[in-house]
Design a protein around this motif. Sequence first.
Motif, PDB file in Angstrom:
ATOM      1  N   LEU A  41      10.030  61.015  36.266  1.00  0.00           N
ATOM      2  CA  LEU A  41      10.342  60.406  37.556  1.00  0.00           C
ATOM      3  C   LEU A  41      11.113  59.102  37.411  1.00  0.00           C
ATOM      4  O   LEU A  41      11.470  58.495  38.417  1.00  0.00           O
ATOM      5  CB  LEU A  41       9.033  60.150  38.321  1.00  0.00           C
ATOM      6  CG  LEU A  41       8.240  61.416  38.648  1.00  0.00           C
ATOM      7  CD1 LEU A  41       6.822  61.050  39.089  1.00  0.00           C
ATOM      8  CD2 LEU A  41       8.936  62.225  39.726  1.00  0.00           C
ATOM      9  N   GLY A  42      11.302  58.649  36.191  1.00  0.00           N
ATOM     10  CA  GLY A  42      11.994  57.380  35.981  1.00  0.00           C
ATOM     11  C   GLY A  42      11.146  56.171  36.337  1.00  0.00           C
ATOM     12  O   GLY A  42      11.671  55.077  36.557  1.00  0.00           O
ATOM     13  N   HIS A  43       9.842  56.343  36.405  1.00  0.00           N
ATOM     14  CA  HIS A  43       8.942  55.253  36.757  1.00  0.00           C
ATOM     15  C   HIS A  43       8.783  54.263  35.618  1.00  0.00           C
ATOM     16  O   HIS A  43       8.948  54.601  34.444  1.00  0.00           O
ATOM     17  CB  HIS A  43       7.569  55.810  37.151  1.00  0.00           C
ATOM     18  CG  HIS A  43       7.576  56.507  38.475  1.00  0.00           C
ATOM     19  ND1 HIS A  43       6.520  57.285  38.910  1.00  0.00           N
ATOM     20  CD2 HIS A  43       8.490  56.550  39.460  1.00  0.00           C
ATOM     21  CE1 HIS A  43       6.801  57.760  40.104  1.00  0.00           C
ATOM     22  NE2 HIS A  43       8.001  57.339  40.459  1.00  0.00           N
ATOM     23  N   ASP A  44       8.439  53.020  36.014  1.00  0.00           N
ATOM     24  CA  ASP A  44       8.286  51.963  35.021  1.00  0.00           C
ATOM     25  C   ASP A  44       6.854  51.792  34.522  1.00  0.00           C
ATOM     26  O   ASP A  44       6.631  51.252  33.447  1.00  0.00           O
ATOM     27  CB  ASP A  44       8.737  50.614  35.623  1.00  0.00           C
ATOM     28  CG  ASP A  44      10.228  50.587  35.883  1.00  0.00           C
ATOM     29  OD1 ASP A  44      10.633  50.084  36.945  1.00  0.00           O
ATOM     30  OD2 ASP A  44      10.985  51.089  35.027  1.00  0.00           O
ATOM     31  N   THR A  45       5.891  52.212  35.322  1.00  0.00           N
ATOM     32  CA  THR A  45       4.494  51.963  34.985  1.00  0.00           C
ATOM     33  C   THR A  45       3.747  53.272  34.813  1.00  0.00           C
ATOM     34  O   THR A  45       3.912  54.205  35.604  1.00  0.00           O
ATOM     35  CB  THR A  45       3.809  51.117  36.072  1.00  0.00           C
ATOM     36  OG1 THR A  45       4.578  49.927  36.295  1.00  0.00           O
ATOM     37  CG2 THR A  45       2.401  50.717  35.645  1.00  0.00           C
ATOM     38  N   MET A  46       2.923  53.326  33.770  1.00  0.00           N
ATOM     39  CA  MET A  46       2.086  54.503  33.515  1.00  0.00           C
ATOM     40  C   MET A  46       0.651  54.058  33.293  1.00  0.00           C
ATOM     41  O   MET A  46       0.393  52.919  32.871  1.00  0.00           O
ATOM     42  CB  MET A  46       2.612  55.290  32.313  1.00  0.00           C
ATOM     43  CG  MET A  46       3.994  55.883  32.557  1.00  0.00           C
ATOM     44  SD  MET A  46       4.588  56.931  31.221  1.00  0.00           S
ATOM     45  CE  MET A  46       3.568  58.399  31.430  1.00  0.00           C
ATOM     46  N   ALA A  76      -1.048  58.896  35.034  1.00  0.00           N
ATOM     47  CA  ALA A  76      -0.340  58.698  36.294  1.00  0.00           C
ATOM     48  C   ALA A  76       0.846  57.783  36.058  1.00  0.00           C
ATOM     49  O   ALA A  76       0.909  57.071  35.046  1.00  0.00           O
ATOM     50  CB  ALA A  76      -1.270  58.098  37.353  1.00  0.00           C
ATOM     51  N   SER A  77       1.781  57.811  36.992  1.00  0.00           N
ATOM     52  CA  SER A  77       2.909  56.899  36.897  1.00  0.00           C
ATOM     53  C   SER A  77       3.277  56.406  38.285  1.00  0.00           C
ATOM     54  O   SER A  77       2.941  57.037  39.297  1.00  0.00           O
ATOM     55  CB  SER A  77       4.120  57.578  36.247  1.00  0.00           C
ATOM     56  OG  SER A  77       4.710  58.518  37.118  1.00  0.00           O
ATOM     57  N   SER A  78       3.969  55.272  38.336  1.00  0.00           N
ATOM     58  CA  SER A  78       4.414  54.736  39.617  1.00  0.00           C
ATOM     59  C   SER A  78       5.689  53.932  39.441  1.00  0.00           C
ATOM     60  O   SER A  78       5.971  53.388  38.365  1.00  0.00           O
ATOM     61  CB  SER A  78       3.336  53.875  40.264  1.00  0.00           C
ATOM     62  OG  SER A  78       3.069  52.726  39.480  1.00  0.00           O
ATOM     63  N   GLN A  79       6.438  53.866  40.508  1.00  0.00           N
ATOM     64  CA  GLN A  79       7.646  53.056  40.536  1.00  0.00           C
ATOM     65  C   GLN A  79       7.232  51.610  40.763  1.00  0.00           C
ATOM     66  O   GLN A  79       6.129  51.339  41.242  1.00  0.00           O
ATOM     67  CB  GLN A  79       8.506  53.540  41.701  1.00  0.00           C
ATOM     68  CG  GLN A  79       9.942  53.122  41.672  1.00  0.00           C
ATOM     69  CD  GLN A  79      10.703  53.754  42.828  1.00  0.00           C
ATOM     70  OE1 GLN A  79      10.132  54.152  43.835  1.00  0.00           O
ATOM     71  NE2 GLN A  79      12.019  53.856  42.678  1.00  0.00           N
ATOM     72  N   GLY A 114       4.859  44.134  37.672  1.00  0.00           N
ATOM     73  CA  GLY A 114       4.417  45.488  37.345  1.00  0.00           C
ATOM     74  C   GLY A 114       3.353  45.910  38.324  1.00  0.00           C
ATOM     75  O   GLY A 114       2.797  45.097  39.053  1.00  0.00           O
ATOM     76  N   ASN A 115       3.067  47.183  38.353  1.00  0.00           N
ATOM     77  CA  ASN A 115       2.120  47.688  39.330  1.00  0.00           C
ATOM     78  C   ASN A 115       0.675  47.487  38.896  1.00  0.00           C
ATOM     79  O   ASN A 115       0.375  47.331  37.714  1.00  0.00           O
ATOM     80  CB  ASN A 115       2.396  49.165  39.585  1.00  0.00           C
ATOM     81  CG  ASN A 115       3.696  49.349  40.313  1.00  0.00           C
ATOM     82  OD1 ASN A 115       4.132  48.480  41.033  1.00  0.00           O
ATOM     83  ND2 ASN A 115       4.322  50.491  40.109  1.00  0.00           N
ATOM     84  N   THR A 116      -0.201  47.481  39.841  1.00  0.00           N
ATOM     85  CA  THR A 116      -1.621  47.355  39.564  1.00  0.00           C
ATOM     86  C   THR A 116      -2.287  48.708  39.742  1.00  0.00           C
ATOM     87  O   THR A 116      -1.797  49.554  40.491  1.00  0.00           O
ATOM     88  CB  THR A 116      -2.276  46.331  40.497  1.00  0.00           C
ATOM     89  OG1 THR A 116      -2.055  46.724  41.845  1.00  0.00           O
ATOM     90  CG2 THR A 116      -1.694  44.948  40.279  1.00  0.00           C
ATOM     91  N   PRO A 117      -3.404  48.941  39.071  1.00  0.00           N
ATOM     92  CA  PRO A 117      -4.032  50.259  39.172  1.00  0.00           C
ATOM     93  C   PRO A 117      -4.763  50.433  40.492  1.00  0.00           C
ATOM     94  O   PRO A 117      -5.043  49.479  41.213  1.00  0.00           O
ATOM     95  CB  PRO A 117      -5.019  50.262  38.008  1.00  0.00           C
ATOM     96  CG  PRO A 117      -5.328  48.835  37.780  1.00  0.00           C
ATOM     97  CD  PRO A 117      -4.084  48.075  38.120  1.00  0.00           C
ATOM     98  N   LEU A 118      -5.061  51.675  40.786  1.00  0.00           N
ATOM     99  CA  LEU A 118      -5.843  52.015  41.964  1.00  0.00           C
ATOM    100  C   LEU A 118      -7.324  51.769  41.700  1.00  0.00           C
ATOM    101  O   LEU A 118      -7.822  52.032  40.601  1.00  0.00           O
ATOM    102  CB  LEU A 118      -5.639  53.489  42.330  1.00  0.00           C
ATOM    103  CG  LEU A 118      -4.231  53.875  42.780  1.00  0.00           C
ATOM    104  CD1 LEU A 118      -4.074  55.392  42.785  1.00  0.00           C
ATOM    105  CD2 LEU A 118      -3.941  53.308  44.153  1.00  0.00           C
ATOM    106  N   VAL A 119      -7.991  51.275  42.735  1.00  0.00           N
ATOM    107  CA  VAL A 119      -9.452  51.173  42.712  1.00  0.00           C
ATOM    108  C   VAL A 119      -9.958  52.250  43.663  1.00  0.00           C
ATOM    109  O   VAL A 119      -9.630  52.233  44.858  1.00  0.00           O
ATOM    110  CB  VAL A 119      -9.937  49.786  43.164  1.00  0.00           C
ATOM    111  CG1 VAL A 119     -11.463  49.754  43.214  1.00  0.00           C
ATOM    112  CG2 VAL A 119      -9.396  48.712  42.231  1.00  0.00           C
TER     113      VAL A 119
END
Lengths: 115, 117
Positions: free
Chosen positions: A27-32, A92-95, B101-106
């Motif tokens: 997906l080209g996401h930066d965070t996993m 999981a991954s997210s943009q 950067g993103n934070t994880p889900l709770v």
Amino acid sequence: DTAVSQTPKYLVTQMGNDKSIKCEQNLGHDTMYWYKQDSKKFLKIMFSYNNKELIINETVPNRFSPKSPDKAHLNLHINSLELGDSAVYFCASSQDQLAGYGEQYFGPGTRLTVT
Amino acid sequence: AQTVTQSQPEMSVQEAETVTLSCTYDTSENNYYLFWYKQPPSRQMILVIRQEAYKQQNATENRFSVNFQKAAKSFSLKISDSQLGDTAMYFCAFMKPSFSGNTPLVFGKGTRLSVIA
């Protein structure tokens, strides 16, 4: 095309063994992320990587070691497996949140059974 | 630390009826995201609906809608015209925004929903 894939989907092994679970996202996401779902279905974060760098390392035993060779891959290696490691492990991954909602896309999960 | 509480471990609903799943959360943040995820027996985690805390309008996705009450820290999910395929575990989840950067889900502990024919 599968967005987030994990291999294997099922893993049965004996106590004391070392095993790895692989995760890839296209997906080209930066965070996993790696999440653990226990026998009561509770989901909890284990690790988070952003652009190959470890961002979050929750209180997880040192026997668990994530590795991110590039931003599309995040693998999980587990040493000296214990009975309590039996669970479903989700990648999981997210943009980047600044580019969207930061919603997370999950892989199919790996059911690990330690005997 | 944020916490998410789902007080209904199990629920059931007749096909074609409406059901509401409850979720409350605790946070000191003013801006955040809330999600409902569905996990059918296949165990795949599927995003059902999302809500940004700064938006007052409740999110809607086809038969799924939320009742977001920010002051009460409540985020319930309503499923209308329930279908057999809605049978699943439903997880409420909270995410704190971050600029690094993103934070994880709770996650909450989940509600197991059974749709009965």
